[in-house]
Enzyme design. Structure first.
Site, PDB file in Angstrom:
ATOM      1  N   HIS A   1       7.080  -7.266  -2.662  1.00  0.00           N
ATOM      2  CA  HIS A   1       6.843  -6.666  -1.345  1.00  0.00           C
ATOM      3  C   HIS A   1       7.733  -7.332  -0.297  1.00  0.00           C
ATOM      4  O   HIS A   1       7.576  -7.078   0.898  1.00  0.00           O
ATOM      5  CB  HIS A   1       5.395  -6.888  -0.900  1.00  0.00           C
ATOM      6  CG  HIS A   1       4.365  -6.089  -1.640  1.00  0.00           C
ATOM      7  ND1 HIS A   1       4.475  -4.749  -1.861  1.00  0.00           N
ATOM      8  CD2 HIS A   1       3.166  -6.457  -2.165  1.00  0.00           C
ATOM      9  CE1 HIS A   1       3.401  -4.324  -2.507  1.00  0.00           C
ATOM     10  NE2 HIS A   1       2.598  -5.336  -2.706  1.00  0.00           N
TER      11      HIS A   1
ATOM     12  N   SER B   1      -4.773   2.565   4.333  1.00  0.00           N
ATOM     13  CA  SER B   1      -4.980   1.939   3.030  1.00  0.00           C
ATOM     14  C   SER B   1      -5.042   0.411   3.182  1.00  0.00           C
ATOM     15  O   SER B   1      -5.901  -0.253   2.599  1.00  0.00           O
ATOM     16  CB  SER B   1      -3.841   2.351   2.091  1.00  0.00           C
ATOM     17  OG  SER B   1      -4.007   1.791   0.826  1.00  0.00           O
TER      18      SER B   1
ATOM     19  N   LYS C   1       0.795  -1.245   0.000  1.00  0.00           N
ATOM     20  CA  LYS C   1       0.000   0.000   0.000  1.00  0.00           C
ATOM     21  C   LYS C   1       0.821   1.286   0.000  1.00  0.00           C
ATOM     22  O   LYS C   1       0.356   2.332   0.431  1.00  0.00           O
ATOM     23  CB  LYS C   1      -0.984   0.034   1.191  1.00  0.00           C
ATOM     24  CG  LYS C   1      -1.790  -1.207   1.426  1.00  0.00           C
ATOM     25  CD  LYS C   1      -2.317  -1.860   0.179  1.00  0.00           C
ATOM     26  CE  LYS C   1      -3.386  -1.082  -0.529  1.00  0.00           C
ATOM     27  NZ  LYS C   1      -3.715  -1.744  -1.837  1.00  0.00           N
TER      28      LYS C   1
HETATM   29  P1  A3P Z   1      -5.288   4.401  -1.021  1.00  0.00           P
HETATM   30  O1  A3P Z   1      -5.869   3.139  -0.477  1.00  0.00           O
HETATM   31  O2  A3P Z   1      -4.843   5.348   0.049  1.00  0.00           O
HETATM   32  O3  A3P Z   1      -6.154   5.056  -2.041  1.00  0.00           O
HETATM   33  P2  A3P Z   1      -0.062  -0.402  -3.600  1.00  0.00           P
HETATM   34  O4  A3P Z   1      -0.056  -0.287  -5.087  1.00  0.00           O
HETATM   35  O5  A3P Z   1       1.312  -0.419  -2.990  1.00  0.00           O
HETATM   36  O6  A3P Z   1      -0.926  -1.518  -3.143  1.00  0.00           O
HETATM   37  O7  A3P Z   1      -0.683   0.962  -3.026  1.00  0.00           O
HETATM   38  C1  A3P Z   1      -2.055   1.235  -3.211  1.00  0.00           C
HETATM   39  C2  A3P Z   1      -2.311   2.672  -2.822  1.00  0.00           C
HETATM   40  O8  A3P Z   1      -1.761   3.541  -3.845  1.00  0.00           O
HETATM   41  C3  A3P Z   1      -3.803   2.981  -2.758  1.00  0.00           C
HETATM   42  O9  A3P Z   1      -3.930   4.019  -1.785  1.00  0.00           O
HETATM   43  C4  A3P Z   1      -4.064   3.460  -4.179  1.00  0.00           C
HETATM   44  O10 A3P Z   1      -5.241   4.214  -4.337  1.00  0.00           O
HETATM   45  C5  A3P Z   1      -2.816   4.321  -4.391  1.00  0.00           C
HETATM   46  N1  A3P Z   1      -2.551   4.580  -5.812  1.00  0.00           N
HETATM   47  C6  A3P Z   1      -2.490   3.689  -6.824  1.00  0.00           C
HETATM   48  N2  A3P Z   1      -2.267   4.313  -7.990  1.00  0.00           N
HETATM   49  C7  A3P Z   1      -2.188   5.636  -7.709  1.00  0.00           C
HETATM   50  C8  A3P Z   1      -1.972   6.807  -8.504  1.00  0.00           C
HETATM   51  N3  A3P Z   1      -1.822   6.738  -9.820  1.00  0.00           N
HETATM   52  N4  A3P Z   1      -1.949   8.007  -7.878  1.00  0.00           N
HETATM   53  C9  A3P Z   1      -2.102   8.080  -6.535  1.00  0.00           C
HETATM   54  N5  A3P Z   1      -2.310   7.014  -5.726  1.00  0.00           N
HETATM   55  C10 A3P Z   1      -2.353   5.808  -6.311  1.00  0.00           C
END
Ligand code: A3P
Length: 299
Positions: free
Chosen positions: A112, A142, A57
């Site tokens: 990860h 998140s 996340k």
């Molecule tokens: P939130 O749950 O706070 O919205 P990961 O890819 O490591 O699993 O992280 C997911 C988090 O990154 C989520 O956060 C997701 O919405 C956010 N995220 C993914 N793509 C994004 C983008 N292009 N811009 C901003 N946040 C992004």
């Protein structure tokens, strides 16, 4: 015969269950101790590999999109036609490992894994590592929401109890503190680059230019703008190859939220009480001063 097959079916006994591997929790579905040991001890990292690494996340999929677009000089054709987990498989999952082993070089791979479980062959290679960090309170919030959506993870319960699980590392992939202090121990290595989710938000153009520079790939201003635009939250949300709407129902409960949830900095302020925030700060201070000392000593 059934006993020797790897079970990827949604057996109720495996979904939302964890096993512990070298002190770190992993979901039973799509992970196994044997494959994790193989990844750590036998997986061969190549000099031309690019690894996208982050704690859960922290913006892993955003970086995956940016790296995919940089590879194509900003052209969105690849990100709109190939699923993100096929563009850059997660090496530690069973399905991801299969895909990684078949991937024609140069490979773009995600992980990860905490540094101590990462393939040992990294040490002898010139592979490039891009490590993304995010404000851990936002990671917590998140992950709390994501745990309701992803059927590999246990239901998080109340935010109060999940806060304690997160702070003690009682979550899949283990402790955020260990992950960050472990990987940041590689800082200063010429093949290691770190950036924060917050930097990506505040200065996407500058961030993409810095990533390109690290990769030795110079893009024009128009190409950088195309990377930023096509990797934006809105673009990814509207792209079924990047928004996880195509993820199998046995892995994700699509009725229970969306992977691209809010995509902002500081959402923790909407969720954590003053007391929860202070509890977090106390553990953060303890763990990070200890972690930095250990990292500085190379432990
Ligand atoms: P939130 O749950 O706070 O919205 P990961 O890819 O490591 O699993 O992280 C997911 C988090 O990154 C989520 O956060 C997701 O919405 C956010 N995220 C993914 N793509 C994004 C983008 N292009 N811009 C901003 N946040 C992004």
């Amino acid at each position: 015969l059934l006993g020797v097959q790897v079970c990827l079916c949604p057996c109720p006994a495996m979904a939302r269950e964890y096993f512990t591997h070298k002190g770190v929790l992993f979901p039973c579905l799509d992970y196994s101790p044997e494959k994790l040991s193989y990844v750590e001890n036998e997986f061969q990292v190549r000099d031309d590999d690019i690894f996208n690494i982050a704690y859960l996340k922290s913006g892993t999929n955003w970086m995956l999109e940016i790296l995919s677009l940089i590879r194509c000089d900003g052209d969105p054709g690849w990100v709109r036609s190939v699923l993100n987990w096929e563009r850059a498989p997660w090496v530690e999952s069973q399905l991801g490992l299969e895909a990684a082993l078949k991937y024609p070089p140069p490979r773009l791979l995600c992980s990860h894994l905490p540094v101590q479980l990462f393939p040992k062959s990294l040490q002898r290679s010139k592979a490039k590592i891009i490590y993304t960090l995010r404000c851990p309170k936002d990671v917590l919030v998140s992950l709390y929401h994501f745990s309701k959506l992803l059927l590999l993870f246990k239901d998080p319960g109340s935010l109060d109890s999940f806060l304690e699980d997160f702070l003690s590392g009682n979550v899949p992939y283990g402790s955020w503190f260990d992950h960050v202090t472990g990987w940041m121990g590689l800082k200063g290595n010429e093949n290691f680059f770190s950036i924060t989710y917050e930097e990506l938000q505040q200065d996407p153009w500058g961030s993409v230019r810095r990533i390109c520079h690290f990769l030795g790939k110079e893009l024009s201003e128009e190409q950088v703008a195309a990377v930023v635009e096509n990797a934006s939250f809105q673009s990814m949300k509207g792209n079924k190859m990047s928004n996880y709407s195509q993820q199998r129902d046995e892995f994700m409960d699509h009725q229970n939220g969306e992977f691209l949830r809010k995509g902002i900095c500081g959402d923790w302020r909407n969720h954590l009480s003053e007391a929860q925030s202070q509890r977090f700060d106390t553990v953060y201070r303890e763990r990070m001063s200890l972690g930095c000392t250990q990292a500085a000593r190379g432990q």
